[in-house]
Write a protein that holds these residues in place. Structure first.
Motif, short mmCIF file in Angstrom:
data_model
loop_
_atom_site.label_atom_id
_atom_site.label_comp_id
_atom_site.label_asym_id
_atom_site.label_seq_id
_atom_site.Cartn_x
_atom_site.Cartn_y
_atom_site.Cartn_z
N LYS A 167 5.87 6.39 -11.48
CA LYS A 167 5.31 5.86 -12.74
C LYS A 167 4.74 7.20 -13.52
O LYS A 167 5.14 7.54 -14.65
N MET A 168 4.06 7.94 -12.71
CA MET A 168 3.45 8.99 -13.33
C MET A 168 4.35 10.07 -13.84
O MET A 168 4.27 10.91 -14.73
N THR A 208 3.57 4.43 -7.79
CA THR A 208 2.40 4.74 -8.86
C THR A 208 2.88 6.11 -9.16
O THR A 208 2.59 6.33 -10.14
N THR A 209 3.13 7.12 -8.23
CA THR A 209 3.26 8.51 -8.45
C THR A 209 4.74 8.41 -9.31
O THR A 209 4.72 9.37 -10.14
N GLU A 257 3.52 0.93 -2.83
CA GLU A 257 3.20 0.99 -4.12
C GLU A 257 2.32 2.27 -4.58
O GLU A 257 2.60 2.52 -5.66
N ASP A 258 1.90 3.02 -3.51
CA ASP A 258 1.44 4.19 -3.79
C ASP A 258 2.42 5.13 -4.32
O ASP A 258 2.27 5.97 -5.11
N THR A 259 3.70 5.03 -3.65
CA THR A 259 4.39 6.14 -4.01
C THR A 259 5.15 5.32 -5.50
O THR A 259 5.64 6.23 -6.18
N LYS A 311 0.90 -1.26 -0.07
CA LYS A 311 -0.10 0.13 -0.08
C LYS A 311 0.86 1.21 0.04
O LYS A 311 0.93 2.16 -0.82
#
Length: 390
Positions: A275-276, A272-273, A268-270, A265
């Protein structure tokens, strides 16, 4: 040939509310009477022969149409019962057009729709509105697909150029190093999580085996009088180990749950950012390279317009890149602080619980669970597996 004589005379009053032209009546009676007395001879072959009367009838009709009275020369006779004979109005005295348009007529009469006409108009208007809405959505989707395709083309071109060493890319060495450390840390923590889950599964099976073995020893102590004490000691030992194992199992489940939250969580959230951020960096470099190519070309009117559009896109993607870069920096900082805090607590819990269990110190094991606010199920409740805890 017959002679058509037109006489306009009023003999008797006409029927009420009836307007007629005497000239038309005389013409119709003459023609119909002549047509009724015609004979059609048939020859021996059964074919009709040519009649002179047919030609004369046709010539008479043409003469009536050509030399007949004009509308302006006809007298209209009107009247009723008890009316006067002087109801003759010469139409030659009437001048001007027969029908005259009055523009104020439509203003005085309110035109409204009734019945099926009104329903048809409302349904047609609603269908037109729905068609316009659908057309607008289709145009919007088409425009979005066009922009997406154009952007994907530029990004793919930039990616291929970077991989073949032909294009330049924007590099932040410090952030790239932090991102690589985070990915490596996530891989290692995923391995720790996998091993901890395997330990939980094996230990749960061992606790269940100890519980079954204790029940078997207790049953044999009742059925074997000569070995009652020995079976009883072993039964008590297995029950104590089972109780302590359930306590340790609760501590390990809490450890696994915390590691799972951190890895799947928070990290993975970091990522995801990140990747953006990497996609924004690729878009920024693509539009930057496009602007550089345009600046190196000729400076005519068309090229200047394209340069202005490219500069606008360049600034838009630069702002997006810098914003996501700032977000990644902040999330990396908070992730590091959160990781240290969580792992410090969980590693201390894991160490104290394992040490107390294998030392046989039941009081220290229970104190460890109270220290980390871990609550266990009642003794009569079935202990769930680590899969049910996730």
């Amino acid at each position: 040939m017959f002679l058509l004589c037109l006489k306009v005379a009023v003999l008797t009053p006409p029927p009420p509310r009836l307007f007629f032209l005497q000239t038309n009546a005389i013409m119709t009676d003459s023609i119909m009477s002549k047509a009724a007395t015609m004979e059609i001879p048939i020859n021996s072959n059964g074919d009709t022969g040519s009649l002179q009367e047919d030609d004369s009838l046709e010539q008479d009709l043409q003469q009536v149409m050509v030399s007949g009275p004009n509308l302006n020369e006809t007298n209209i006779v009107s009247g009723g019962y008890g009316g006067t004979v002087e109801g003759i109005i010469p139409t030659s005295s009437i001048t001007g057009p027969a029908v005259r348009y009055n523009p104020d007529f439509n203003k005085r009469i309110q035109v409204t729709g009734f019945g099926s006409n009104m329903h048809h108009s409302s349904s047609s208007s609603s269908s037109m509105a729905a068609e316009q809405t659908t057309r607008g959505v289709a145009v919007e989707k088409l425009e979005y697909m066009k922009k997406w395709g154009f952007n994907t083309y530029k990004c793919t071109k930039q990616m291929i150029s970077e991989r073949f060493g032909r294009g330049s890319r924007t590099v932040d060495l410090e952030m790239e190093a932090q991102i690589e450390v985070l990915r490596d840390t996530k891989r290692k923590y995923e391995n720790v999580l996998r091993l901890a889950r395997a330990l939980t599964n094996h230990f749960y099976n061992m606790v269940q085996t100890q519980h079954a073995l204790g029940d078997t020893f207790a049953d044999l102590s009742q059925k074997s009088p000569e070995l009652r004490d020995e079976f009883g000691y072993n039964a008590e030992t297995q029950k104590l180990l089972c109780k302590n194992g359930e306590t340790l199992l609760g501590a390990i489940n809490f450890f696994v749950s915390s590691i799972n939250t951190l890895v799947n969580k928070t990290m993975e959230d970091t990522l995801t950012t990140i990747k953006m951020y990497e996609n924004a960096r690729l878009e920024f470099d693509a539009y930057r390279s496009d602007l550089d190519e345009l600046n190196m070309g000729p400076r005519d009117a068309v090229t200047m317009a394209r340069i202005d559009a490219a500069q606008q896109q360049y600034h838009v993607h630069r702002e997006k890149y810098e914003r996501l870069r700032s977000d990644v920096t902040i999330k990396l900082k908070f992730l590091e602080e959160n990781k240290v805090k969580v792992m410090h607590k969980q590693l201390l819990l894991f160490h104290n619980a394992i040490s107390a269990y294998f030392a046989g110190n039941q009081q220290q094991l229970e104190q460890t669970l109270k220290q980390f606010n871990i609550k266990l199920k009642p003794p009569g409740a079935e202990q769930p597996s680590w899969l049910e805890e996730q």
